[in-house]
Design a protein around this motif. Structure first.
Motif, PDB file in Angstrom:
ATOM      1  N   LYS A  10       2.997  19.971  15.720  1.00  0.00           N
ATOM      2  CA  LYS A  10       3.788  18.740  15.852  1.00  0.00           C
ATOM      3  C   LYS A  10       2.923  17.602  16.358  1.00  0.00           C
ATOM      4  O   LYS A  10       1.926  17.829  17.049  1.00  0.00           O
ATOM      5  CB  LYS A  10       4.943  18.969  16.830  1.00  0.00           C
ATOM      6  N   GLU A  11       3.329  16.384  16.017  1.00  0.00           N
ATOM      7  CA  GLU A  11       2.645  15.207  16.541  1.00  0.00           C
ATOM      8  C   GLU A  11       2.687  15.242  18.054  1.00  0.00           C
ATOM      9  O   GLU A  11       3.723  15.554  18.653  1.00  0.00           O
ATOM     10  CB  GLU A  11       3.356  13.946  16.061  1.00  0.00           C
ATOM     11  N   GLY A  12       1.562  14.948  18.667  1.00  0.00           N
ATOM     12  CA  GLY A  12       1.532  14.941  20.123  1.00  0.00           C
ATOM     13  C   GLY A  12       1.018  16.236  20.715  1.00  0.00           C
ATOM     14  O   GLY A  12       0.611  16.265  21.869  1.00  0.00           O
ATOM     15  N   ARG A  37      -6.498  17.071  11.546  1.00  0.00           N
ATOM     16  CA  ARG A  37      -5.501  18.020  12.051  1.00  0.00           C
ATOM     17  C   ARG A  37      -5.576  19.258  11.161  1.00  0.00           C
ATOM     18  O   ARG A  37      -5.649  19.140   9.930  1.00  0.00           O
ATOM     19  CB  ARG A  37      -4.078  17.450  11.976  1.00  0.00           C
TER      20      ARG A  37
END
Lengths: 79, 79
Positions: A10-12, A37
């Protein structure tokens, strides 16, 4: 039928593997890379014809085993 | 620009991670799964506008670092 499940953080969520690759690419002179990523691409070969039914079963597989939904997102492609 | 690199083991190369997941899915009752192969999905954020040039640079990254071309195949998607 071939089904592809893409699992990504997930983002973050910190991605140390992506960070290491980013750094290594920089060392090799690929300075245009701004971010990296790294996720998983799971290719399933599944018995069956009904796309909707297969997709729903694969969703269950993701929730139960393939993805850690606390920190990972996934999306399913039925081909 | 977002570029996705999919790296997977070549056909014929053993995939113990995929085999373990296949077995685990079977234990959970997902017996319709015939095969599982697990690869990497690398998402790059790259500076630049020229798609062809970016694709060619990413190809170099794959050959030099992202894929082990002895046992892995890759394909590049520029979005």
């Amino acid at each position: 039928m071939k089904v592809v499940v893409n699992v990504s953080l997930k983002e973050g969520v910190l991605d140390p593997q992506g960070k290491a690759v980013h750094h290594a690419l920089g060392s090799l002179g690929f300075n245009e890379v701004k971010d990296v990523r790294i996720g998983k691409r799971i290719v399933l070969d599944i018995d069956g014809e009904n796309k909707e039914e297969i997709k729903s079963r694969v969703k269950d597989m993701c929730e139960e085993l393939l993805a850690n939904t606390v920190i990972e997102d996934y999306f399913i492609e039925v081909e």
